[in-house]
Design an enzyme around this catalytic site. Structure first.
Site, PDB file in Angstrom:
ATOM      1  N   ASP A 257     -15.417  -3.564  -2.256  1.00 40.33           N
ATOM      2  CA  ASP A 257     -15.152  -3.396  -0.830  1.00 40.33           C
ATOM      3  C   ASP A 257     -16.494  -3.383  -0.129  1.00 40.33           C
ATOM      4  O   ASP A 257     -17.385  -2.635  -0.520  1.00 40.33           O
ATOM      5  CB  ASP A 257     -14.440  -2.062  -0.569  1.00 40.33           C
ATOM      6  CG  ASP A 257     -13.125  -1.959  -1.333  1.00 40.33           C
ATOM      7  OD1 ASP A 257     -12.522  -3.018  -1.584  1.00 40.33           O
ATOM      8  OD2 ASP A 257     -12.710  -0.840  -1.672  1.00 40.33           O
TER       9      ASP A 257
ATOM     10  N   ASP B 282       0.863  -1.183   0.000  1.00 40.47           N
ATOM     11  CA  ASP B 282       0.000   0.000   0.000  1.00 40.47           C
ATOM     12  C   ASP B 282       0.899   1.231   0.000  1.00 40.47           C
ATOM     13  O   ASP B 282       1.788   1.348   0.848  1.00 40.47           O
ATOM     14  CB  ASP B 282      -0.882   0.028   1.255  1.00 40.47           C
ATOM     15  CG  ASP B 282      -1.981  -1.031   1.204  1.00 40.47           C
ATOM     16  OD1 ASP B 282      -2.003  -1.810   0.241  1.00 40.47           O
ATOM     17  OD2 ASP B 282      -2.802  -1.086   2.142  1.00 40.47           O
TER      18      ASP B 282
END
EC number: 5.3.1.16
Length: 239
Positions: free
Chosen positions: A130, A8
Site C-alpha cells: 500500500d 471488505d
C-alpha cells in the site's frame, strides 16, 4: 487481465471505506456471502476479501464470515487483513482460501517472507504493498514508512515473491481513477505480476490498466455503485 471484485469485511458486514479511513464506512450488505454469490453469478473468476477489523487488530477477526464465503462460492478466493504469522496463514488456507495477502509484516520482516514462500510456495502468498505517493504505508494505513514502493517490490522479488497487490491509498474508495503512473512504474521496473487496486471508477480506467499490462485489477466501490458492470467488464478484459 483478471478482475477481482472486492469484499471488505467490518463487523461481519460487507462495507467500503473511503481512503482507508475506519470512521468513514458505508455498509453494503449484512451477509457478505450473498455478495460473493452475486459476483460469481456475474462472471467473477476470483474474489478478493479484506478483513478490515483484522488489518487494524493485527490478527484475524472475521474468519467465520470468510469461511461462509468459501463454502458459498466455487471460485478461488484471496484474503488479506491481519495475517501476520505462519499459524495465521495455515489457518486461512485451512478455511479453503486459495492464497493470502501479507502486508505490514513484509515491510517489517523480509525474512518472514522468505520463510513463508519456502513453506507454502509462491502461488499461495501475495504481498500487499500500500503506497501513498510512491511511499509504503503500513499498519492498516495508519502510518507511512520511508520505504519506496518499487524498492520494496524488488526486495520481495529477490525473496521469491511472484505476485503483488499494489494499492494507491490516496485513490482508494474515491472513484477518481487509479494512479496509472506509479502502477506502470511497478509493472515496468519489477517484472512481477502486479494486481492494481484503488480508485478504479470506470471501464476507461480498466482500459488504461490493461494497456500498462497489469496482471489483475481489484474493483470495489465502482461495482457497488454500478459504475462498472462486472459481466461486461469480465467479457472484455478476461477473454
Amino acid at each position: 487481465m483478471r478482475l477481482y471484485p472486492a469484499i471488505d469485511i467490518r463487523n461481519g458486514q460487507c462495507v467500503r471505506l473511503r481512503q482507508g479511513q475506519f470512521h468513514d464506512v458505508e455498509v453494503y450488505s449484512h451477509v457478505p456471502a450473498n455478495i460473493a454469490m452475486q459476483w460469481e453469478g456475474q462472471g467473477a473468476s476470483y474474489i478478493h476479501i479484506v478483513d478490515l477489523d483484522g488489518a487494524l487488530a493485527g490478527h484475524s477477526v472475521n474468519d467465520e464470515v470468510i469461511k461462509e464465503i468459501v463454502q458459498t462460492v466455487s471460485v478461488p478466493i484471496q484474503v488479506g487483513g491481519g495475517i501476520r504469522t505462519i499459524q495465521d496463514i495455515e489457518h486461512k488456507l485451512n478455511l479453503g482460501v486459495n492464497r493470502v495477502i501479507i502486508g505490514t509484516k513484509a515491510v517489517e520482516n523480509p525474512q518472514f517472507v522468505k520463510e513463508i514462500i519456502s513453506t507454502f510456495g509462491a502461488d499461495k502468498i501475495v504481498i500487499g504493498i500500500d503506497a501513498k505517493n510512491g511511499m509504503v504505508a503500513i499498519e492498516g494505513w495508519e502510518k507511512v514508512s520511508n520505504y519506496n514502493a518499487v524498492s520494496l517490490a524488488l526486495e520481495m522479488k529477490e525473496l521469491g515473491v511472484s505476485t503483488i497487490v499494489y494499492t494507491d491509498i490516496s485513490k482508494d474508495g474515491m472513484l477518481q481513477g487509479p494512479n496509472i503512473e506509479h502502477t506502470k512504474e511497478m509493472v515496468d521496473l519489477t517484472g512481477l505480476n502486479i494486481i492494481a487496486s484503488g480508485g478504479v471508477s470506470s471501464m476507461k480506467d480498466l482500459e488504461e490498466l490493461d494497456k500498462i499490462k497489469v496482471s489483475g485489477v481489484i474493483i470495489g466501490k465502482a461495482l457497488y455503485e454500478r459504475r462498472i458492470e462486472l459481466e461486461n467488464a469480465t467479457r472484455l478484459f478476461e477473454q
